[in-house]
Design a protein around this motif. Sequence first.
Motif, PDB file in Angstrom:
ATOM      1  N   SER A 252      89.029   0.071 103.519  1.00  0.00           N
ATOM      2  CA  SER A 252      89.503  -0.247 101.821  1.00  0.00           C
ATOM      3  C   SER A 252      90.588   0.577 101.488  1.00  0.00           C
ATOM      4  O   SER A 252      91.059   1.551 102.203  1.00  0.00           O
ATOM      5  CB  SER A 252      88.107   0.222 101.348  1.00  0.00           C
ATOM      6  N   ARG A 253      91.153   0.202 100.550  1.00  0.00           N
ATOM      7  CA  ARG A 253      92.246   0.962  99.864  1.00  0.00           C
ATOM      8  C   ARG A 253      91.879   2.300  99.008  1.00  0.00           C
ATOM      9  O   ARG A 253      90.690   2.291  98.798  1.00  0.00           O
ATOM     10  CB  ARG A 253      93.075   0.007  98.794  1.00  0.00           C
ATOM     11  N   LYS A 254      92.552   3.299  99.088  1.00  0.00           N
ATOM     12  CA  LYS A 254      92.139   4.583  98.494  1.00  0.00           C
ATOM     13  C   LYS A 254      91.943   4.399  96.933  1.00  0.00           C
ATOM     14  O   LYS A 254      92.282   3.565  96.328  1.00  0.00           O
ATOM     15  CB  LYS A 254      93.251   5.601  98.662  1.00  0.00           C
ATOM     16  N   ASN A 255      90.585   5.235  96.749  1.00  0.00           N
ATOM     17  CA  ASN A 255      90.407   5.194  95.139  1.00  0.00           C
ATOM     18  C   ASN A 255      90.157   4.207  94.348  1.00  0.00           C
ATOM     19  O   ASN A 255      90.230   3.988  92.963  1.00  0.00           O
ATOM     20  CB  ASN A 255      91.607   6.098  94.437  1.00  0.00           C
ATOM     21  N   THR A 256      89.916   2.854  95.061  1.00  0.00           N
ATOM     22  CA  THR A 256      89.453   1.714  94.332  1.00  0.00           C
ATOM     23  C   THR A 256      88.092   1.306  94.928  1.00  0.00           C
ATOM     24  O   THR A 256      87.826  -0.007  94.596  1.00  0.00           O
ATOM     25  CB  THR A 256      90.585   0.673  94.560  1.00  0.00           C
ATOM     26  N   VAL A 257      87.553   1.860  95.687  1.00  0.00           N
ATOM     27  CA  VAL A 257      86.437   1.743  96.627  1.00  0.00           C
ATOM     28  C   VAL A 257      85.043   1.565  95.831  1.00  0.00           C
ATOM     29  O   VAL A 257      84.802   2.693  95.235  1.00  0.00           O
ATOM     30  CB  VAL A 257      86.329   2.038  98.005  1.00  0.00           C
ATOM     31  N   GLN A 258      84.253   0.590  95.966  1.00  0.00           N
ATOM     32  CA  GLN A 258      82.769   0.551  95.554  1.00  0.00           C
ATOM     33  C   GLN A 258      81.903   0.821  96.862  1.00  0.00           C
ATOM     34  O   GLN A 258      82.630   0.160  97.838  1.00  0.00           O
ATOM     35  CB  GLN A 258      82.567  -0.532  94.636  1.00  0.00           C
ATOM     36  N   ILE A 259      80.727   1.187  96.942  1.00  0.00           N
ATOM     37  CA  ILE A 259      80.271   1.385  98.128  1.00  0.00           C
ATOM     38  C   ILE A 259      79.659  -0.040  98.535  1.00  0.00           C
ATOM     39  O   ILE A 259      79.219  -0.733  97.971  1.00  0.00           O
ATOM     40  CB  ILE A 259      79.220   2.398  98.189  1.00  0.00           C
TER      41      ILE A 259
END
Length: 421
Positions: A252-259
Motif C-alpha cells: 500500500s501507499r504510505k499514509n493512506t492505508v486502512q487495515i
Amino acid sequence: MKRRSDRTDRISSLPDDVLAHVLSFLNTRDAVRTCVLSKRWRNTWTIVPVLNFAFNEFPTELVSEDDDDDINENIKEELRFDSFVCSVLDNRGPSHVDTVTFTGEFMDHFCEPSMRWFHRAALLMPQVISAMIPYFELEELNLPDSLFSCASLELLELIHCPFNGRAYLKQNSIALGSLKTLMLVNLVLDDDFAQKLLLGCPVLEDLQLFNCELLISDISSNVLNELILDDCWILRHMRISCPALVSLFISSRKNTVQIISLENMTSLVYATINLAGSDDENVVDNLPKLKLLSCLSNATSLQLRFLPLPELKEQLENDISNCRTFYNLSSLDIGAWNMVKHFSLVALFLEHSPVLKQLALSLNRDVIQEMPRRDVSFQLEYIETVNIFCDEKKLASKLVRLLGRYVKTMGNINVRKFLDG
C-alpha cells in the motif's frame, strides 16, 4: 562446370500455419507489408494470430509547440495510425486471432481514447487483449460493453498512463466467462466494479492491480488463485476472503492505508504484505478489530513489511497470538519495524513456527537503543539461515544476541547493509 543457382522460394512453399506463426513475431504493420511480395503472400497476413499495433510504427519527428505545420503533421500521423488499425481490424476474420495488443497513441479524430478499437477487437473473439492508454486526463474510462462481454477472452490488460490523476473504470455489466487473468494499472476501482467483476468472471484465477486507488470493501472469490495489490492506495477497510488463494501480494501507499482483514485463506502458500500506517488518528480509532496475520497460518513463506503506528502494535500482537501454529512456515522475512518496540512480534512468530528454516530481519536505520531484557518462555530448536539487514553493526550484533535467547542453534548468520541487497 556451370554454377547452378537455386532460386526456389522455400519460404513461400511453407504451409499457411507455419507462415502465419513466423509473421506473428513481427509488428502488424510489417506483417501487412508482406502482401506485396507475391500472390502467395497477398492474404497471408490475414491469418496471423497476433495483432500488435504500436504508434511507433508510424514515426514522427519531434516538433515544437510553436510550429503549427509540424503539429499538423503529427495529427496526420495519428490519423494514419488510426486508419491503419481500423482497416486491419475490419479485414480480419475472427477464426484466426488469438492476441490483440495496442501500444502508444490511442486516439481518434477528436483526440480522445479510441474506444471503437476495443469494440472491433472484441468482435474478433481473441483470447488476449492488452492495451496501453497513455496521456489522457480522463475522469472516467468508458470502455465498450462488447469488451467486457467477449466470451473468448482469457487475459485482459488495461494500462492507463495519465498525465495527472487516475480515471474511474466503470462498466454497466461484466460477463467474461473465460477470463482467467486481469491486470489493471492506474485506475480507480469501487465496490460496484469489484462486485460485477467477481460475479461476471466465474473462472478468474489471477487478479493484478497496480498503482490503483481502491474504494473496495470486499474481495470474495472461491476460484481466485493469485491476488496482487501493488503500490495501491487502499482508501477504505477491505475484507479479502479467498479460500483457493495460493499467492497474495499487498503493498500500500504510505499514509493512506486502512487495515485489511483476511478471511478463509486455507490454501495460501506465499504472502507478501507491505502496509504503512497513517498520520490520521481517526483512521486508527475507527478500525475494526484487526484480522490479518492470524489468517496466514497455512503459508510456507511470508514477507512482512509494516510501518505501524504505536496504537496498532497491540492489535498486531493480539492478532498473531490468536493464530494457530504456523506448521508450514519455513521462510519468514520481517522488515521496516523498529525492533526495539516490535521485537515481541518477531518473538511471537518464532514461538508459533516450529519448522522455520530461513529468517530475515531488516532494522530501521535510526534505531540505536539498547535491546531490552525479556523473560523467555520457549526456545526454537534450530534455524538454518539468519539474514540481518542493518546499517548499524552494533545494533545487528545486539539483535543476534537477542535472537540467541529464543533460538537454541542458528546455522549461517549473515549481516548486511541495506544497500547490499
